[in-house]
Scaffold this motif. Structure first.
Motif, PDB file in Angstrom:
ATOM      1  N   SER A 185      12.835  23.521  40.434  1.00  0.00           N
ATOM      2  CA  SER A 185      12.310  22.727  39.326  1.00  0.00           C
ATOM      3  C   SER A 185      13.010  23.082  38.021  1.00  0.00           C
ATOM      4  O   SER A 185      13.421  22.197  37.263  1.00  0.00           O
ATOM      5  N   ASP A 186      13.164  24.371  37.760  1.00  0.00           N
ATOM      6  CA  ASP A 186      13.835  24.815  36.529  1.00  0.00           C
ATOM      7  C   ASP A 186      15.283  24.329  36.486  1.00  0.00           C
ATOM      8  O   ASP A 186      15.781  23.912  35.436  1.00  0.00           O
ATOM      9  N   THR A 187      15.953  24.391  37.630  1.00  0.00           N
ATOM     10  CA  THR A 187      17.347  23.947  37.695  1.00  0.00           C
ATOM     11  C   THR A 187      17.475  22.463  37.372  1.00  0.00           C
ATOM     12  O   THR A 187      18.362  22.052  36.613  1.00  0.00           O
ATOM     13  N   LEU A 188      16.562  21.661  37.930  1.00  0.00           N
ATOM     14  CA  LEU A 188      16.599  20.217  37.677  1.00  0.00           C
ATOM     15  C   LEU A 188      16.243  19.903  36.227  1.00  0.00           C
ATOM     16  O   LEU A 188      16.825  18.989  35.622  1.00  0.00           O
ATOM     17  N   LEU A 189      15.299  20.641  35.661  1.00  0.00           N
ATOM     18  CA  LEU A 189      14.938  20.428  34.253  1.00  0.00           C
ATOM     19  C   LEU A 189      16.102  20.794  33.335  1.00  0.00           C
ATOM     20  O   LEU A 189      16.326  20.133  32.311  1.00  0.00           O
ATOM     21  N   GLN A 190      16.843  21.818  33.691  1.00  0.00           N
ATOM     22  CA  GLN A 190      18.025  22.181  32.911  1.00  0.00           C
ATOM     23  C   GLN A 190      19.081  21.082  32.988  1.00  0.00           C
ATOM     24  O   GLN A 190      19.744  20.768  31.992  1.00  0.00           O
ATOM     25  N   ARG A 191      19.227  20.492  34.165  1.00  0.00           N
ATOM     26  CA  ARG A 191      20.169  19.381  34.298  1.00  0.00           C
ATOM     27  C   ARG A 191      19.745  18.204  33.438  1.00  0.00           C
ATOM     28  O   ARG A 191      20.587  17.485  32.886  1.00  0.00           O
ATOM     29  N   LEU A 192      18.423  18.011  33.330  1.00  0.00           N
ATOM     30  CA  LEU A 192      17.920  16.905  32.523  1.00  0.00           C
ATOM     31  C   LEU A 192      18.329  17.056  31.066  1.00  0.00           C
ATOM     32  O   LEU A 192      18.630  16.066  30.392  1.00  0.00           O
ATOM     33  N   THR A 193      18.336  18.292  30.577  1.00  0.00           N
ATOM     34  CA  THR A 193      18.715  18.516  29.171  1.00  0.00           C
ATOM     35  C   THR A 193      20.177  18.155  28.910  1.00  0.00           C
ATOM     36  O   THR A 193      20.568  17.951  27.758  1.00  0.00           O
TER      37      THR A 193
END
Length: 296
Positions: A151-159
């Motif tokens: 989840s954290d990895t995908l949220l970082q990609r979103l940024t």
């Protein structure tokens, strides 16, 4: 160790009515500001105004009207449950089958509509997809730590998404990412389970005969499946693992006992003493007799 204070005398708190307290507060207020404050006025406490129900309803109506104007379409609840169930089951193939020409065409149409909508709104949509998929993965057996890390990895990609197209692409990958993780973890867990059962069975039967069919039945898998998984997990066949461990027991018996080599061969269920010698030499580079002589 916690220490408790003991009072020599009982603690007595003075009790007074509200108006006495109010006048005391107004006196302090006068001392600090130079302004008078009526004690009765303190009964009327100013609090931050909260939106009334009519105001909240009006905000909701305005939001729904804006969505309608932007032609935003949401999945029905039943469809959403099906999508999250695929993540929970680790059903990568089902998610992959959803990518049809119609879906691609709808995505292209969606991309055209996205340009007319606030970017933040689509960020929220991607975040929602990540959160729901994360919860579905945890429900499917994926460890919480792994799920949150994904989840954290995908949220970082979103940024780092600089366009609507980037966000749409990321959202399309979210469920596949979590489903693949669930599938991999379940497969690995299954492999570990049957391989560990096989190892335990083998160690319990080093001096007893058994067949591969009996071992597979104990592990509750087919013989071919067990042989394939065992080889993948240990880089040894089941028979190689069995012989290697029987040789280790034989080494202890040769070193710490006076049992004849023929007895050790029979005890460890080798078909003959010559067979035992061949296997022992294969794993140690020497015959049983040579090993005994060198360790005496």
């Amino acid at each position: 160790m916690k220490h408790q204070h003991r009072l020599l005398t009982p603690l007595i708190l003075p009790v007074c009515d509200f108006f006495t307290v109010a006048h005391a507060i107004s006196f302090l207020y006068y001392c600090t500001t130079g302004k008078e404050a009526d004690g009765q006025a303190l009964l009327h406490i100013n609090v931050a105004e909260k939106p009334t129900m009519p105001e909240a309803n009006q905000e909701l109506q305005n939001y729904m009207l804006e969505e309608a104007e932007n032609e935003q379409v949401r999945y029905g609840y039943d469809i959403e449950k099906q999508k999250m169930q695929a993540v929970k089951d680790g059903d990568v193939e089902m998610i992959r089958q959803e990518i049809t020409p119609d879906v691609i065409r709808q995505s292209q149409q969606m991309l055209n509509k996205m340009s007319r909508m606030p970017k933040k709104q689509w960020e929220y949509s991607v975040v929602s997809s990540i959160v729901l998929s994360c919860r579905a993965a945890i429900a499917g057996g994926l460890p919480v730590k792994i799920s949150y890390s994904l989840s954290d990895t995908l949220l970082q990609r979103l940024t780092h998404c600089n366009s609507f197209q980037d966000m749409l692409l990321l959202e399309s990958e979210v469920r596949m990412t979590f489903a693949a993780a669930v599938n991999e973890y379940k497969t690995k867990s299954t492999n570990i389970s049957c391989v560990e059962k096989a190892k335990n069975y083998i160690h319990d039967h080093l001096n007893r005969s058994f067949t591969l069919d009996e071992l597979a039945e104990t592990c509750e898998v087919s013989k071919s499946h067990l042989c394939r998984k065992f080889k993948a997990a240990t880089n040894q066949t089941i028979m190689e693992y069995l012989y290697a461990n029987r040789v280790k027991v034989a080494q202890d018996l040769l070193r710490y006992s006076n049992k004849p080599i023929s007895y050790i061969a029979e005890y460890l269920r080798f078909s003959s003493q010559s067979h035992f010698t061949d296997i022992f030499r294969k794993y140690t580079g020497q015959t049983p007799l040579q090993y005994r002589n060198r360790t005496e």
